[in-house]
Scaffold this motif. Sequence first.
Motif, short mmCIF file in Angstrom:
data_model
loop_
_atom_site.label_atom_id
_atom_site.label_comp_id
_atom_site.label_asym_id
_atom_site.label_seq_id
_atom_site.Cartn_x
_atom_site.Cartn_y
_atom_site.Cartn_z
N TYR A 7 3.70 14.95 -12.23
CA TYR A 7 2.87 16.07 -11.57
C TYR A 7 1.85 15.14 -11.27
O TYR A 7 1.20 15.17 -10.00
CB TYR A 7 2.57 16.99 -12.35
N ILE A 8 1.06 14.32 -11.96
CA ILE A 8 -0.24 13.63 -11.89
C ILE A 8 0.13 12.75 -10.68
O ILE A 8 -0.59 12.48 -9.83
CB ILE A 8 -0.87 13.26 -12.98
N GLY A 10 2.46 12.42 -8.49
CA GLY A 10 2.88 13.16 -7.43
C GLY A 10 1.77 13.78 -6.75
O GLY A 10 1.91 13.63 -5.27
N GLN A 11 0.50 13.84 -7.06
CA GLN A 11 -0.58 14.30 -6.49
C GLN A 11 -1.42 13.09 -5.77
O GLN A 11 -1.89 13.38 -4.79
CB GLN A 11 -1.47 14.87 -7.44
N PHE A 12 -1.04 11.84 -6.11
CA PHE A 12 -1.77 10.79 -5.31
C PHE A 12 -0.85 10.15 -4.63
O PHE A 12 -1.23 9.16 -3.59
CB PHE A 12 -2.41 9.91 -6.50
N GLU A 14 1.84 9.02 -1.78
CA GLU A 14 2.39 9.44 -0.61
C GLU A 14 3.99 9.41 -0.50
O GLU A 14 4.43 10.13 0.31
CB GLU A 14 1.67 8.68 0.51
N LYS A 16 6.57 9.54 -2.40
CA LYS A 16 6.97 10.22 -3.51
C LYS A 16 8.49 9.77 -3.71
O LYS A 16 9.00 10.14 -4.96
CB LYS A 16 6.87 11.92 -3.64
N ASP A 40 1.11 2.45 -2.37
CA ASP A 40 0.76 3.73 -3.37
C ASP A 40 -0.09 3.25 -4.62
O ASP A 40 -0.74 3.91 -5.55
CB ASP A 40 1.93 4.55 -3.95
N LYS A 43 -3.82 4.06 -4.82
CA LYS A 43 -3.90 5.44 -4.62
C LYS A 43 -3.68 6.03 -6.14
O LYS A 43 -4.42 6.98 -6.73
CB LYS A 43 -2.88 6.25 -3.79
#
Length: 85
Positions: A7-8, A10-12, A14, A16, A40, A43
């Motif tokens: 989840y963490i 996936g928030q940053f 791009e 995925k 990525d 990020k």
Amino acid sequence: MLDLIKYIVGQFAEDKENVEYVVNEKDRVIEVTIILSPSDMGKVIGKQGKIAKAMRTIVRSATPASSKRYVIEICERGGNVVDAE
């Protein structure tokens, strides 16, 4: 705990679809290696590694004291470990 890490990240991240998670369980340690595309890396790690450090702190806080310890490593696809605890 892997869901929390996913989840963490996936928030940053791009890209995925190209994020890969490799989990190795050892004696008292669960090692999670996050493999990212080169675009990525910055990020997810963040400036001066602040995002990576915060992610490790959250995972450490969410892990029960009697459980195995989590170690998170961040790698670039096709490269070496870039950020490890």
